[in-house]
Design a protein around this motif. Structure first.
Motif, PDB file in Angstrom:
ATOM      1  N   GLY A 198       9.626  -4.275  -9.410  1.00 23.77           N
ATOM      2  CA  GLY A 198       8.718  -5.216  -8.748  1.00 23.77           C
ATOM      3  C   GLY A 198       7.510  -4.588  -8.105  1.00 23.77           C
ATOM      4  O   GLY A 198       6.779  -5.250  -7.369  1.00 23.77           O
ATOM      5  N   ILE A 199       7.284  -3.299  -8.347  1.00 21.90           N
ATOM      6  CA  ILE A 199       6.111  -2.606  -7.810  1.00 21.90           C
ATOM      7  C   ILE A 199       5.123  -2.447  -8.970  1.00 21.90           C
ATOM      8  O   ILE A 199       5.376  -1.700  -9.914  1.00 21.90           O
ATOM      9  N   ASP A 201      -4.274   0.487  -7.685  1.00 19.65           N
ATOM     10  CA  ASP A 201      -3.956   1.636  -8.527  1.00 19.65           C
ATOM     11  C   ASP A 201      -4.546   2.904  -7.906  1.00 19.65           C
ATOM     12  O   ASP A 201      -5.716   2.953  -7.569  1.00 19.65           O
ATOM     13  N   GLY A 202      -3.711   3.908  -7.713  1.00 19.43           N
ATOM     14  CA  GLY A 202      -4.139   5.167  -7.110  1.00 19.43           C
ATOM     15  C   GLY A 202      -3.836   5.271  -5.624  1.00 19.43           C
ATOM     16  O   GLY A 202      -3.957   6.350  -5.048  1.00 19.43           O
ATOM     17  N   LEU A 259      -2.446  -2.875  -0.801  1.00 20.60           N
ATOM     18  CA  LEU A 259      -2.152  -4.049  -1.622  1.00 20.60           C
ATOM     19  C   LEU A 259      -3.394  -4.572  -2.327  1.00 20.60           C
ATOM     20  O   LEU A 259      -4.439  -4.762  -1.710  1.00 20.60           O
ATOM     21  N   ALA A 260      -3.264  -4.800  -3.623  1.00 26.64           N
ATOM     22  CA  ALA A 260      -4.333  -5.434  -4.379  1.00 26.64           C
ATOM     23  C   ALA A 260      -4.227  -6.947  -4.243  1.00 26.64           C
ATOM     24  O   ALA A 260      -5.215  -7.654  -4.339  1.00 26.64           O
ATOM     25  N   MET A 263      -8.692  -1.345  -8.430  1.00 26.23           N
ATOM     26  CA  MET A 263      -9.513  -1.854  -7.348  1.00 26.23           C
ATOM     27  C   MET A 263     -10.822  -2.383  -7.936  1.00 26.23           C
ATOM     28  O   MET A 263     -11.355  -1.808  -8.879  1.00 26.23           O
ATOM     29  N   GLU A 264     -11.306  -3.471  -7.383  1.00 25.99           N
ATOM     30  CA  GLU A 264     -12.570  -4.031  -7.846  1.00 25.99           C
ATOM     31  C   GLU A 264     -13.705  -3.054  -7.584  1.00 25.99           C
ATOM     32  O   GLU A 264     -13.775  -2.437  -6.532  1.00 25.99           O
TER      33      GLU A 264
END
Length: 141
Positions: free
Chosen positions: A122-123, A99-100, A17-18, A128-129
């Motif tokens: 909804g996905i 993402d990824g 989860l981001a 990622m930072e």
């Protein structure tokens, strides 16, 4: 056999989860015979009500999709005349993922077209930072 020697205190992080806000967790019955399915695998609901790892062809508007939140061992295909029991697993029906981090069956990557279909359910995905360093100064001319 037990593992007698290991590194104590070593931890690897695998964030799915981001953004944990708004993640919708459900329990899904996994179809027996798919082997070990890893966390982060995209799953689809079959007509039987059981869930299986989604291949590229399964990522369509008409299929209900979810992201597996734990490794699950569904075993091997049942022998002829025997009955297998579905293993329940935790999954996300919706959420903002790194993402990824979400993969198709056999570890295949999602395409932009897949992500559009997932967004309708909804996905969604967020990069990622980065932890790389950068220079925050400007040289005048």
């Amino acid at each position: 056999m037990s593992d007698l020697y290991s590194v104590i205190g070593e931890k690897g992080y695998s964030n799915l989860l981001a953004d944990p806000q708004g993640a919708d967790v459900i329990s899904i019955p996994c179809k027996p015979g798919s082997g070990t399915i890893s966390r982060g695998t995209l799953m689809y609901r079959e007509a039987t009500g059981m869930w299986s790892p989604a291949a590229a062809a399964n990522v369509v508007n008409t299929n209900q999709l979810a992201v597996l939140n734990e490794d699950v061992d569904t075993g091997s295909a049942p022998a002829s005349g025997t009955t297998a029991v579905a293993e329940d697993a935790a999954a996300y029906r919706a959420g903002c993922f790194v993402d990824g981090a979400v993969k198709l069956a056999a570890g295949a990557a999602l395409t932009a077209a897949h992500k559009v279909i997932l967004r309708m359910q909804g996905i969604v995905f967020d990069p990622m930072e980065s932890t790389s360093t950068f220079d925050n100064y400007v040289t005048g001319s």
